[in-house]
Design a protein around this motif. Structure first.
Motif, PDB file in Angstrom:
ATOM      1  N   LYS A  10       0.853  -1.190   0.000  1.00  0.00           N
ATOM      2  CA  LYS A  10       0.000   0.000   0.000  1.00  0.00           C
ATOM      3  C   LYS A  10       0.885   1.235   0.000  1.00  0.00           C
ATOM      4  N   LEU A  11       0.563   2.205  -0.849  1.00  0.00           N
ATOM      5  CA  LEU A  11       1.356   3.426  -0.967  1.00  0.00           C
ATOM      6  C   LEU A  11       0.433   4.626  -0.925  1.00  0.00           C
ATOM      7  N   LEU A  12       0.708   5.550  -0.010  1.00  0.00           N
ATOM      8  CA  LEU A  12      -0.038   6.802   0.085  1.00  0.00           C
ATOM      9  C   LEU A  12       0.892   7.936  -0.290  1.00  0.00           C
ATOM     10  N   LEU A  13       0.544   8.681  -1.326  1.00  0.00           N
ATOM     11  CA  LEU A  13       1.337   9.823  -1.772  1.00  0.00           C
ATOM     12  C   LEU A  13       0.667  11.103  -1.299  1.00  0.00           C
ATOM     13  N   VAL A  14       1.415  11.928  -0.565  1.00  0.00           N
ATOM     14  CA  VAL A  14       0.898  13.189  -0.034  1.00  0.00           C
ATOM     15  C   VAL A  14       1.928  14.286  -0.257  1.00  0.00           C
ATOM     16  N   PRO A  15       1.507  15.559  -0.226  1.00  0.00           N
ATOM     17  CA  PRO A  15       2.494  16.640  -0.275  1.00  0.00           C
ATOM     18  C   PRO A  15       3.421  16.577   0.941  1.00  0.00           C
ATOM     19  N   HIS A  16       4.618  17.084   0.793  1.00  0.00           N
ATOM     20  CA  HIS A  16       5.628  16.979   1.852  1.00  0.00           C
ATOM     21  C   HIS A  16       5.141  17.582   3.171  1.00  0.00           C
ATOM     22  N   LYS A  17       4.404  18.674   3.111  1.00  0.00           N
ATOM     23  CA  LYS A  17       3.947  19.333   4.339  1.00  0.00           C
ATOM     24  C   LYS A  17       2.926  18.484   5.106  1.00  0.00           C
ATOM     25  N   ASN A  18       2.313  17.496   4.461  1.00  0.00           N
ATOM     26  CA  ASN A  18       1.316  16.640   5.112  1.00  0.00           C
ATOM     27  C   ASN A  18       1.878  15.285   5.532  1.00  0.00           C
ATOM     28  N   LEU A  19       3.170  15.088   5.396  1.00  0.00           N
ATOM     29  CA  LEU A  19       3.774  13.789   5.676  1.00  0.00           C
ATOM     30  C   LEU A  19       3.556  13.349   7.123  1.00  0.00           C
ATOM     31  N   THR A  20       3.765  14.233   8.080  1.00  0.00           N
ATOM     32  CA  THR A  20       3.597  13.852   9.486  1.00  0.00           C
ATOM     33  C   THR A  20       2.140  13.578   9.821  1.00  0.00           C
ATOM     34  N   LYS A  21       1.220  14.356   9.246  1.00  0.00           N
ATOM     35  CA  LYS A  21      -0.211  14.101   9.457  1.00  0.00           C
ATOM     36  C   LYS A  21      -0.587  12.721   8.921  1.00  0.00           C
ATOM     37  N   ALA A  22      -0.094  12.407   7.735  1.00  0.00           N
ATOM     38  CA  ALA A  22      -0.430  11.131   7.095  1.00  0.00           C
ATOM     39  C   ALA A  22       0.124   9.951   7.892  1.00  0.00           C
ATOM     40  N   ILE A  23       1.317  10.107   8.452  1.00  0.00           N
ATOM     41  CA  ILE A  23       1.902   9.039   9.267  1.00  0.00           C
ATOM     42  C   ILE A  23       1.021   8.766  10.476  1.00  0.00           C
ATOM     43  N   GLN A  24       0.609   9.823  11.159  1.00  0.00           N
ATOM     44  CA  GLN A  24      -0.226   9.669  12.344  1.00  0.00           C
ATOM     45  C   GLN A  24      -1.576   9.038  11.999  1.00  0.00           C
ATOM     46  N   ILE A  25      -2.180   9.463  10.904  1.00  0.00           N
ATOM     47  CA  ILE A  25      -3.483   8.928  10.506  1.00  0.00           C
ATOM     48  C   ILE A  25      -3.377   7.456  10.127  1.00  0.00           C
ATOM     49  N   MET A  26      -2.332   7.088   9.381  1.00  0.00           N
ATOM     50  CA  MET A  26      -2.157   5.680   8.997  1.00  0.00           C
ATOM     51  C   MET A  26      -1.983   4.809  10.235  1.00  0.00           C
ATOM     52  N   ARG A  27      -1.248   5.298  11.226  1.00  0.00           N
ATOM     53  CA  ARG A  27      -1.067   4.528  12.467  1.00  0.00           C
ATOM     54  C   ARG A  27      -2.383   4.415  13.229  1.00  0.00           C
ATOM     55  N   ASN A  28      -3.137   5.512  13.304  1.00  0.00           N
ATOM     56  CA  ASN A  28      -4.420   5.490  14.022  1.00  0.00           C
ATOM     57  C   ASN A  28      -5.420   4.543  13.368  1.00  0.00           C
ATOM     58  N   GLU A  29      -5.395   4.476  12.040  1.00  0.00           N
ATOM     59  CA  GLU A  29      -6.336   3.619  11.313  1.00  0.00           C
ATOM     60  C   GLU A  29      -5.852   2.176  11.222  1.00  0.00           C
ATOM     61  N   GLY A  30      -4.612   1.916  11.635  1.00  0.00           N
ATOM     62  CA  GLY A  30      -4.074   0.559  11.607  1.00  0.00           C
ATOM     63  C   GLY A  30      -3.725   0.072  10.214  1.00  0.00           C
ATOM     64  N   VAL A  31      -3.277   0.980   9.361  1.00  0.00           N
ATOM     65  CA  VAL A  31      -2.927   0.630   7.983  1.00  0.00           C
ATOM     66  C   VAL A  31      -1.420   0.436   7.890  1.00  0.00           C
ATOM     67  N   ASN A  32      -0.989  -0.701   7.379  1.00  0.00           N
ATOM     68  CA  ASN A  32       0.428  -0.950   7.133  1.00  0.00           C
ATOM     69  C   ASN A  32       0.733  -0.611   5.687  1.00  0.00           C
ATOM     70  N   GLY A  33       1.746   0.208   5.472  1.00  0.00           N
ATOM     71  CA  GLY A  33       2.108   0.582   4.114  1.00  0.00           C
ATOM     72  C   GLY A  33       3.218   1.611   4.110  1.00  0.00           C
ATOM     73  N   VAL A  34       3.399   2.247   2.960  1.00  0.00           N
ATOM     74  CA  VAL A  34       4.438   3.251   2.780  1.00  0.00           C
ATOM     75  C   VAL A  34       3.777   4.587   2.486  1.00  0.00           C
ATOM     76  N   ILE A  35       4.289   5.634   3.148  1.00  0.00           N
ATOM     77  CA  ILE A  35       3.839   6.997   2.878  1.00  0.00           C
ATOM     78  C   ILE A  35       5.007   7.729   2.244  1.00  0.00           C
ATOM     79  N   SER A  36       4.730   8.428   1.147  1.00  0.00           N
ATOM     80  CA  SER A  36       5.785   9.124   0.426  1.00  0.00           C
ATOM     81  C   SER A  36       5.307  10.515   0.044  1.00  0.00           C
ATOM     82  N   ASN A  37       6.269  11.437  -0.093  1.00  0.00           N
ATOM     83  CA  ASN A  37       5.892  12.732  -0.643  1.00  0.00           C
ATOM     84  C   ASN A  37       5.760  12.596  -2.160  1.00  0.00           C
TER      85      ASN A  37
END
Length: 91
Positions: free
Chosen positions: A55-82
């Motif tokens: 699973k890959l979630l692509l977000v703008p660089h400024k949203n990287l920390t938000k996306a990490i926290q949300i993925m952990r809260n939702e229990g999703v295993n994957g990669v987050i990238s800018n």
């Protein structure tokens, strides 16, 4: 629409809100341009429900920390990238 590498890409904006951006046999990719936390959460849930191995979630660089926290809260295993692919975080 089928791309050259064999993945299916849905370019219609309305449909993209409810379906993954791209998927292959073992990979699901979701792109979220918005700063909205609810939209990031929806993207994470779509990835979680995809039943794909990678699973890959692509977000703008400024949203990287938000996306990490949300993925952990939702229990999703994957990669987050800018968007540029210079930073990658595995969750």
């Amino acid at each position: 629409i089928k791309s050259l590498n064999g993945s299916y890409v849905d370019m219609d904006r309305e449909k993209r809100r409810h379906h993954l951006y791209s998927r292959t046999i073992d990979k699901a990719i979701e792109v979220e341009h918005s700063d909205n936390i609810d939209k990031l959460r929806e993207a994470a849930i779509r990835l979680k429900n995809s039943n794909k191995l990678n699973k890959l979630l692509l977000v703008p660089h400024k949203n990287l920390t938000k996306a990490i926290q949300i993925m952990r809260n939702e229990g999703v295993n994957g990669v987050i990238s800018n968007m540029g692919g210079t930073k990658k975080v595995e969750v």
